[in-house]
Design a protein around this motif. Structure first.
Motif, mmCIF file in Angstrom:
data_model
loop_
_atom_site.group_PDB
_atom_site.id
_atom_site.type_symbol
_atom_site.label_atom_id
_atom_site.label_comp_id
_atom_site.label_asym_id
_atom_site.label_seq_id
_atom_site.Cartn_x
_atom_site.Cartn_y
_atom_site.Cartn_z
ATOM 1 N N GLN A 188 -39.418 -7.583 -13.331
ATOM 2 C CA GLN A 188 -38.944 -6.841 -12.159
ATOM 3 C C GLN A 188 -38.236 -7.765 -11.173
ATOM 4 O OE1 GLN A 188 -41.729 -3.907 -10.456
ATOM 5 N NE2 GLN A 188 -43.170 -4.642 -11.967
ATOM 6 N N THR A 231 -33.801 2.598 -15.159
ATOM 7 C CA THR A 231 -35.258 2.646 -15.252
ATOM 8 C C THR A 231 -35.900 2.755 -13.891
ATOM 9 O OG1 THR A 231 -35.531 0.280 -15.060
ATOM 10 C CG2 THR A 231 -35.156 1.166 -17.260
ATOM 11 N N GLU A 260 -34.766 4.818 -11.401
ATOM 12 C CA GLU A 260 -34.286 5.951 -10.610
ATOM 13 C C GLU A 260 -35.464 6.674 -9.978
ATOM 14 O OE1 GLU A 260 -32.124 8.098 -13.443
ATOM 15 O OE2 GLU A 260 -33.864 9.100 -14.276
ATOM 16 N N ARG A 261 -35.256 7.114 -8.790
ATOM 17 C CA ARG A 261 -36.325 7.786 -8.038
ATOM 18 C C ARG A 261 -36.097 9.270 -8.068
ATOM 19 N NH1 ARG A 261 -41.071 5.980 -6.265
ATOM 20 N NH2 ARG A 261 -41.033 3.905 -7.088
#
Lengths: 369, 257
Positions: free
Chosen positions: A284, A366, A368-369
């Motif tokens: 991340q 990956t 996306e909210r």
């Protein structure tokens, strides 16, 4: 088509404007905007035509000698480039051994390109090849320190070859070293944290030129007699350590953006420190700082030109060296050489930049909210 | 669902968690004061108390996310010391669910669940996937397995977090305010999963403000204030006849609405 669609609302205004309306809205909307537009247009008119004229319209594309470029008003002299292309790429590498350099380039492309394409299988194996097998093969091929291969001392290397050797070594070494330094700087263990801070601040605090001088001139004075590592090798180590300090700080920025809960959740599941970092935190963190990482790579790639001051001829150094060739004294020689070098550097850096944009967009799905 | 005394489920005599004289400081702040707490296997403990009373710190000491400064903590016969091997051993057996879910956003729901079985238990991939799907079905979201956490609602995310912890087959589950970050309409779906888990006999320690949940499933309610355990009682007794003045005050506040 009416002005209203079936919902009864007025049809949305078309986004397309006629050129005249567009110009009026964007270029001449106020007095100050009009002045700015006119000044900009004047500056562009002053600069763009001569540049285009030199690089394209008046450029000499064919020919084999300097006479081809001597016509009055002749622009960029490509015959100069073509005549010296081997020096620009390989430096003073013996011509009959150039296949070794080409093979090294080809192998490098074969290892790096699959690495860059997401979703290919066997990436772990590929990484081992890139980090361990390939450097060894490249050293053997280029230096020829094995029976059957003629040894080529690094003093005969030059041009794009040296640029790529320095840049790729710096890039490939700085990422793992930078990760370790960044983790060390955030470690709970005071000794490790202190060491990493000292290392980072030392290497970040000195100019790269100083590092190169130290590596090339000072270091041999401190080393025991008879121990004299290769000049290029010393420079490579210096560049790798220098860039890893920068990389460490970029990566630390990414690590700080990851909430502590991520690490805690991984540890609570029973993952070890290295598993938690490798599987949860670093993937991340690195994603967050792709622009910064690529920025450092690009900076490093261009900084390789500084090796010229310790007597190593990279692409730019080799271009400068060929400029003093009496067979090619030309009024536009320097400009031609520098534009060519700039084009080559730009192509590599722009490639890295485009690739980073591609990766950012790909990885973003990956999150996306 | 309740049987009236909250003791329908069997509790064994085996101590799962034993905390003796545990003290902890954050700098000068004495956050845990002489904590003595024993949890039997199969027991379900709810820890309540005002914010800042040390509830979360207490359960975070149990899997050593926070190290304790004094006293002893023994989990299923393993004493927590600074020995990293023992800490990892305990963490493998203790599942934890966080207030902020803490799902890994770069992994799919399924990958979140298989991560620890693959890396910690060294389970073959197929087996880990089947296990994860089993637990995702139990928390009723198998259809979300290939989505990323960011695409789920809060309640769904918390249920994934529960499934992720269960994939390690823990002996104890710790819940740190599992419903506090949820919108009201999602609290029930998470509590339902937790109630089912309790009914299956899981040993649970739950920090929560959901007093309905405490009444329904807890064997004991532990009330903390200012780093101390003030009162410990079965829920009926705790809610109907609190002994301590601070407990009464707290209950008056949380049960007022």
């Amino acid at each position: 088509m009416g002005m209203e669609d079936i919902t009864g609302r007025p049809a949305p205004r078309s986004k397309r404007l006629t050129p005249l309306v567009w110009a009026q809205r964007n270029l001449f909307s106020s007095v100050s905007n009009t002045i700015l537009t006119l000044v900009s247009a004047y500056l562009l008119w002053l600069t763009i035509p001569p540049v285009l004229d030199f690089t394209i319209f008046s450029a000499v594309w064919t020919g084999t000698t300097r006479e081809a470029c001597l016509a009055p008003g002749a622009g960029m002299c490509w015959p100069f480039i073509w005549a010296n292309i081997d020096q620009f790429i390989y430096g003073r590498y013996p011509p009959e051994e150039i296949w070794r350099v080409n093979l090294t380039f080809a192998l490098g492309a074969a290892v790096i390109i699959p690495m860059l394409i997401p979703g290919l299988p066997a990436r772990r194996l590929n990484l081992v090849f890139l980090l361990i097998v390939y450097p060894l093969v490249a050293i053997v091929l280029l230096a020829g320190d094995r029976p059957g291969l003629r040894p080529v001392p690094t003093s005969e290397w030059g041009g794009l070859l040296v640029t790529l050797v320095v840049a790729v070594t710096g890039i490939v070494a700085s990422l793992p070293l930078g990760v370790l330094l960044a983790l060390g700087r955030r470690s709970n263990m005071p000794a490790i944290r202190m060491l990493c801070i000292i290392f980072i601040e030392f290497w970040r605090g000195v100019p790269l030129i100083t590092v190169l001088f130290m590596a090339s001139v000072m270091l041999p004075l401190f080393l025991p007699e008879g121990m004299n590592p290769d000049n290029l090798l010393r420079v490579l180590v210096g560049v790798a350590l220098f860039s890893s300090a920068y990389m460490a700080e970029v990566i630390r920025g990414g690590l700080q953006a990851i909430p502590a809960g991520q690490y805690e959740a991984a540890r609570a599941l029973g993952l070890t420190y290295w598993q938690a970092m490798g599987q949860v935190v670093l993937p991340q963190a690195l994603r967050h700082v792709i622009p910064g990482i690529v920025n450092t790579f690009i900076g490093l790639f261009k900084d390789t030109t500084l090796v010229l001051i310790v007597g190593i001829f990279d692409l730019l150094g080799q271009v400068r060296a060929q400029l003093s060739d009496p067979n090619w004294t030309l009024p536009q020689g320097a400009l031609t050489g520098y534009i060519f070098a700039a084009l080559v550097f730009w192509a590599f850096c722009f490639g890295m930049s485009r690739y980073s944009t591609f990766m950012e967009r790909r990885l973003d799905t990956t999150r996306e909210r | 669902m309740s049987d009236g005394n909250g003791k329908r489920l069997k509790v064994s005599d085996k101590a799962m968690i034993e905390m003796r004289g545990v003290n902890k400081w954050f700098g000068d702040f004495h956050v845990l004061k002489d904590i003595d707490l024993t949890v039997q296997e199969g027991e379900r403990i709810v820890i309540a108390g005002p914010s800042g009373s040390g509830k979360s710190t207490l359960i975070r000491c149990i899997n050593h996310l926070e190290p304790h400064d004094e006293g002893s903590i023994v989990i299923d016969g393993i004493e927590l010391t600074e020995d990293l091997k023992r800490i990892d051993e305990v963490r493998r057996e203790v599942g934890m669910v966080f207030q902020q879910f803490n799902l890994f956003p770069h992994m799919t729901v399924l990958e979140n669940c298989t991560l620890a079985p693959l890396w910690v238990r060294k389970m073959p991939e197929k087996e880990a996937r089947d296990l994860a799907m089993k637990f995702l079905e139990r928390v009723r979201i198998p259809e979300q397995a290939s989505k990323y956490p960011g695409q789920l609602s809060g309640g769904q995310q918390q249920r994934v977090a529960i499934a992720r912890a269960l994939c390690m087959n823990p002996k104890v589950m710790l819940f740190d305010e599992p419903t506090s970050a949820l919108d009201p309409e999602m609290i029930k779906e998470v509590l339902d999963v937790m109630v089912e888990l309790a009914q299956e006999g899981m040993t649970m320690l739950c920090v929560t403000h959901e007093m309905g949940f405490a009444r329904e499933v807890a064997n004991r309610v532990v009330f903390m204030d200012a780093g101390e355990i003030i009162e410990e009682a079965p829920p009926q007794e705790f809610f109907s006849a609190p002994k301590n003045a601070r407990t009464k005050e707290f209950l008056a506040q949380v049960l007022a609405h």
